[in-house]
Design a protein around this motif. Sequence first.
Motif, PDB file in Angstrom:
ATOM      1  N   ASP A 151      -0.976 -18.059  -2.856  1.00 14.38           N
ATOM      2  CA  ASP A 151      -0.033 -18.034  -1.737  1.00 14.38           C
ATOM      3  C   ASP A 151      -0.747 -17.402  -0.544  1.00 14.38           C
ATOM      4  N   TYR A 152      -1.403 -18.247   0.247  1.00 12.15           N
ATOM      5  CA  TYR A 152      -2.233 -17.773   1.357  1.00 12.15           C
ATOM      6  C   TYR A 152      -1.408 -17.229   2.519  1.00 12.15           C
ATOM      7  N   ASN A 153      -0.082 -17.465   2.509  1.00 12.63           N
ATOM      8  CA  ASN A 153       0.769 -16.907   3.565  1.00 12.63           C
ATOM      9  C   ASN A 153       1.092 -15.433   3.345  1.00 12.63           C
ATOM     10  N   HIS A 154       0.786 -14.933   2.176  1.00 13.00           N
ATOM     11  CA  HIS A 154       1.138 -13.560   1.824  1.00 13.00           C
ATOM     12  C   HIS A 154       0.465 -12.581   2.791  1.00 13.00           C
ATOM     13  N   PRO A 155       1.220 -11.587   3.303  1.00 12.32           N
ATOM     14  CA  PRO A 155       0.614 -10.645   4.261  1.00 12.32           C
ATOM     15  C   PRO A 155      -0.532  -9.816   3.662  1.00 12.32           C
ATOM     16  N   ALA A 156      -0.585  -9.692   2.350  1.00 14.35           N
ATOM     17  CA  ALA A 156      -1.689  -8.943   1.744  1.00 14.35           C
ATOM     18  C   ALA A 156      -3.020  -9.680   1.879  1.00 14.35           C
ATOM     19  N   PHE A 157      -2.971 -10.957   2.258  1.00 14.72           N
ATOM     20  CA  PHE A 157      -4.197 -11.727   2.483  1.00 14.72           C
ATOM     21  C   PHE A 157      -4.429 -12.001   3.965  1.00 14.72           C
ATOM     22  N   ALA A 158      -3.705 -11.296   4.810  1.00 15.13           N
ATOM     23  CA  ALA A 158      -3.848 -11.492   6.248  1.00 15.13           C
ATOM     24  C   ALA A 158      -5.158 -10.908   6.747  1.00 15.13           C
ATOM     25  N   ALA A 159      -5.702 -11.515   7.782  1.00 16.54           N
ATOM     26  CA  ALA A 159      -6.864 -10.947   8.459  1.00 16.54           C
ATOM     27  C   ALA A 159      -6.438  -9.695   9.208  1.00 16.54           C
ATOM     28  N   ALA A 160      -7.409  -8.882   9.583  1.00 17.35           N
ATOM     29  CA  ALA A 160      -7.131  -7.620  10.264  1.00 17.35           C
ATOM     30  C   ALA A 160      -6.245  -7.850  11.485  1.00 17.35           C
ATOM     31  N   GLY A 161      -5.142  -7.083  11.576  1.00  9.49           N
ATOM     32  CA  GLY A 161      -4.252  -7.155  12.722  1.00  9.49           C
ATOM     33  C   GLY A 161      -3.166  -8.191  12.614  1.00  9.49           C
ATOM     34  N   ALA A 162      -3.196  -9.047  11.564  1.00  6.04           N
ATOM     35  CA  ALA A 162      -2.186 -10.096  11.418  1.00  6.04           C
ATOM     36  C   ALA A 162      -1.130  -9.660  10.415  1.00  6.04           C
ATOM     37  N   ILE A 213      -8.517  -9.080  -6.708  1.00  6.61           N
ATOM     38  CA  ILE A 213      -9.836  -9.247  -6.101  1.00  6.61           C
ATOM     39  C   ILE A 213      -9.876  -8.631  -4.703  1.00  6.61           C
ATOM     40  N   GLY A 214      -8.918  -9.020  -3.872  1.00  9.15           N
ATOM     41  CA  GLY A 214      -9.066  -8.629  -2.474  1.00  9.15           C
ATOM     42  C   GLY A 214      -7.796  -8.554  -1.664  1.00  9.15           C
ATOM     43  N   GLY A 215      -6.642  -8.324  -2.295  1.00 11.03           N
ATOM     44  CA  GLY A 215      -5.423  -8.124  -1.524  1.00 11.03           C
ATOM     45  C   GLY A 215      -5.437  -6.770  -0.832  1.00 11.03           C
ATOM     46  N   ASN A 216      -4.696  -6.667   0.245  1.00 15.99           N
ATOM     47  CA  ASN A 216      -4.594  -5.393   0.969  1.00 15.99           C
ATOM     48  C   ASN A 216      -3.135  -5.154   1.320  1.00 15.99           C
ATOM     49  N   ALA A 217      -2.481  -4.295   0.534  1.00 14.70           N
ATOM     50  CA  ALA A 217      -1.068  -3.992   0.755  1.00 14.70           C
ATOM     51  C   ALA A 217      -0.890  -2.524   1.116  1.00 14.70           C
ATOM     52  N   LEU A 218      -1.834  -1.996   1.886  1.00 17.33           N
ATOM     53  CA  LEU A 218      -1.757  -0.589   2.283  1.00 17.33           C
ATOM     54  C   LEU A 218      -0.823  -0.367   3.459  1.00 17.33           C
ATOM     55  N   ASN A 219      -0.750  -1.329   4.356  1.00 15.13           N
ATOM     56  CA  ASN A 219       0.037  -1.135   5.580  1.00 15.13           C
ATOM     57  C   ASN A 219       0.878  -2.366   5.884  1.00 15.13           C
ATOM     58  N   ILE A 220       1.594  -2.845   4.893  1.00 13.55           N
ATOM     59  CA  ILE A 220       2.446  -4.011   5.094  1.00 13.55           C
ATOM     60  C   ILE A 220       3.659  -3.628   5.945  1.00 13.55           C
ATOM     61  N   LYS A 221       3.850  -4.344   7.026  1.00  8.01           N
ATOM     62  CA  LYS A 221       4.939  -4.022   7.948  1.00  8.01           C
ATOM     63  C   LYS A 221       6.064  -5.049   7.916  1.00  8.01           C
ATOM     64  N   VAL A 222       5.903  -6.084   7.093  1.00  7.35           N
ATOM     65  CA  VAL A 222       6.917  -7.137   7.037  1.00  7.35           C
ATOM     66  C   VAL A 222       7.497  -7.185   5.636  1.00  7.35           C
ATOM     67  N   LYS A 225       8.128  -5.713   1.268  1.00  8.50           N
ATOM     68  CA  LYS A 225       7.127  -4.662   1.226  1.00  8.50           C
ATOM     69  C   LYS A 225       6.813  -4.308  -0.220  1.00  8.50           C
ATOM     70  N   PRO A 226       5.589  -3.860  -0.476  1.00  8.87           N
ATOM     71  CA  PRO A 226       5.216  -3.534  -1.853  1.00  8.87           C
ATOM     72  C   PRO A 226       5.983  -2.328  -2.367  1.00  8.87           C
ATOM     73  N   PRO A 227       6.195  -2.225  -3.679  1.00  6.70           N
ATOM     74  CA  PRO A 227       6.877  -1.049  -4.239  1.00  6.70           C
ATOM     75  C   PRO A 227       6.097   0.233  -3.992  1.00  6.70           C
ATOM     76  N   GLN A 228       4.799   0.140  -3.806  1.00  9.63           N
ATOM     77  CA  GLN A 228       3.955   1.254  -3.357  1.00  9.63           C
ATOM     78  C   GLN A 228       2.667   0.639  -2.807  1.00  9.63           C
ATOM     79  N   PRO A 229       2.009   1.302  -1.874  1.00  9.25           N
ATOM     80  CA  PRO A 229       0.800   0.716  -1.272  1.00  9.25           C
ATOM     81  C   PRO A 229      -0.322   0.567  -2.306  1.00  9.25           C
ATOM     82  N   PHE A 230      -1.115  -0.485  -2.156  1.00 12.28           N
ATOM     83  CA  PHE A 230      -2.289  -0.675  -3.009  1.00 12.28           C
ATOM     84  C   PHE A 230      -3.279  -1.566  -2.279  1.00 12.28           C
ATOM     85  N   VAL A 231      -4.500  -1.544  -2.751  1.00 10.94           N
ATOM     86  CA  VAL A 231      -5.548  -2.373  -2.163  1.00 10.94           C
ATOM     87  C   VAL A 231      -6.385  -2.953  -3.285  1.00 10.94           C
TER      88      VAL A 231
END
Length: 875
Positions: A151-162, A213-222, A225-231
């Motif tokens: 699911d490439y629309n997922h915010p955890a796979f967003a480029a920096a600032g998106a 592998i490479g998700g980033n859910a540390l600062n999800i603003k939409v 939201k994750p149950p807790q931040p992770f990367v």
Amino acid sequence: MKITAILSALAATTLVSAGTFHIPKGQHTANTVPNAFIVEYDDKVSHGDFHNSLNSHNIGFKVRNEYNIFNGASVTVTSDHKGEALAKLPGVKNVWPVQLRHVPKTKKSTKKPTDPEVVSDHHMTGVDVVHKKYKLTGKGVKIGVIDTGLDYNHPAFAAAGANAGCFARNGKNCRVAHGWDFVGDDYDGTNTPKPDADPMDCFGHGTHVAGIIGGNALNIKVSPKPPQPFVGVAPEVTFGAYRVFGCKGTAGNDIIMSAMELAFNDGMDVINMSLGGGSDFKYNAEAVLAEKLIARGMALAAAAGNDGENGVWMVSDTGLGDSSSSVASFDNAYGAYYSVSYGGVAHPYSISTKWNKVINLPASATLVPIFEKDGSLSDGCDASVYAGKDVKGKVVLVVGDTTRCLSGGRGANGVAAGAAGMLIQTTPYGIASLGGTDNFPMGGIEFQAGEDLLAIWKKTPASALTWSTAQSSFLVEGGGTPSSFSSFGTDGELRSKPDVAAPGGNILSTLPLAQGGYGLMSGTSMATPYVAGSHALLIQAKHAKPRGDEIRKIFKNTATISSNFQSKTKTSAAKQGAGLINVLNAITATATISPDHIDLLDTNHFQGTQKITIKNTGKHTETYTLSHIAADALNSYPDAKKAWPLATPLVEPDYATVSFSSAKVKVPAGKSVKVTLKFKEPKAGNAAQFPIYSGYVVATPSSKGGVAVHVPYLGVKGDIAKVPIADTDLKFPQVATVDAQGNMTDLPKGPITFDLKTNTPAVLIRLGSHTPDRQIRVYDDKKNFKGFVYTADLGAAFGYKGRDTYYDSNNNLVFSAYVWKDAKVVASENSTEVPVSLPDGTYNIVSANQHKLSKGAYPADFEVFDLGSFKIARA
């Protein structure tokens, strides 16, 4: 044993040297695509040559997929020809049936997404330090995920600032920059694929893998939201999403091979394959292609399998190549917890969902354990256990056995008795997640914590409970150790598999947005992407792209050799491989050892003298001290009379010894030194029970802070030729009868005649260990060999096969059933002639399984079972 239905079995294939072809055998129709084959050509044969050959031999065909690195194709045969006809064609090197692969069933997680340890995996592996100190993120490295899509629309796979991810075709700056859907939503492995350019995930497995592998859910603003931040391990890696499964999660392995080649052509540095088909030899088609890709520079990480409850010989097929990384799983180790102190010792606790905030009770709320009449700690499920006990305003302690009630019932009884709160001791170990009771403070504590609280209470029951107001890091009981579900090795040739381990138990990661965005999964499917992401960090750190087998060596050399929970000895290499991956060690080590594993084989083939090469990759001369760490031996069988391996091998102190040609070696910068090792088998251990022994040879640098490197070794004490192959415990092999409706029953006593219409013989095979050649032979009444049993769905009854699991996913006993309705045989293992039907007459059936590591001389190198004689008299 009463037989009532034909049950599925694992697929198998046969590979032989160039110039001689043996048809792959042992497949079951439930695990293969009818009339579909993967064909490997000789090196100088082209696709056009193969098509011309098919046409000139009047073999109708439809091309399914064509491969270039593999130099072959998959085809569906549309004329009245079987795989034997393909084998006869000039220039054909090997043929396999197209086998069905399934998305591995992940194990049920024992935690909640909000539990601290589900995001603790980077503490175990040094990735947290690599992120913070070395600023490595995998940037510039490409990883291909061959799975259910992404699911490439997922915010955890967003480029920096998106705030949302994207796929490359939707614009620039997308982290998912490559990909293809090979199958479409409706594909189930047997129907026609409908490929397109959109690798969107409708199943969920691939998105979870990619998040590790490479998700980033540390600062999800939409939302969500994750149950807790992770990367993830490599949060700036570039993805290739190669969808090979539809929404039902089954795929032909020829499609998987197409994805492997496209990933290579797209420039992927690593491919992740969290999939597999069970116990096997290394000659399956995907493993053969993987070796070719790795030889061209790619790295491949593959799941070792989730069959830990089936005992030894169960490591999965995809990662069995000599250069591939077969990945085992560890459970998470650390977590940031609130704690409660008692007697001066702090114990972590999990907060119940319905309380959902830090517990902060006054000092007057002292501890009151609730006991049963026999003096044991009560589970608190019966309100009557509170009779006569003053618990008002106190914190009660009960045990968390879930056989009678859950935390809600316990909590309700505590509330009714007037308790101020409740602590529940987890069994058998760990920290249990609690649902709890409304408006009632409840926490789950570790088993040992409960024992410690009891011990303090018995001495000073008035001791106060002190509740923390901030979280602290704790090593979770049972964490940081091999997952119970992770498969045991070895493979069918006693090679050391799995290779390395990574966190795979209770992992929080991404899910498709349509499925809520986040969730927990457990399995070697989760450990494998951790290793793939670690590859990206190492490649970035080295500023180079080493071959996949070189990366594997570095990770194996520098892994953390671990122990089982509460064990003082190291876990067997057959369970953890070289150990838990340690990325910090890998990027800072200045030495390597080759080869990256040592296979000692069995007593009769013992390879006791070995040579290793220590290379100093640092800038200064280094002195290394050689040492040996013994690991647990695994007693694989209960006794010499049992044919089926133990579901949980017994750990024994059967240790090999090692001597070194030099205990210390000085190696100049950039140079190598060879050391000769001499092993001796363990003196302890019953060879009749085939203990698998193992350990680690370690080279420790003298420089302060230098990283030690090691290689695992593994052997089997005893004669591997005596390892039982057929499951005689359950009376296999045997002949049964099948009626016209397909119902299967035991043979009646006395002579029997089969008319092949109302009753048909079926040969039932079930294997508790690998065999290089599983045969069903047919002889006439004069003891003349007539050939090997042949059936339209299973092919000819010869060829290598991995061991069977105990039960399938529906809890049915697993075995192979050769229903011999046409009485056909193949005259020779080397033959590509069309199978022939035997005339009516009296015949004898013999089941034979070749012993591992043997030359294959019949009958000396086989386990042989005479299944009796019968008549064929067609109606």
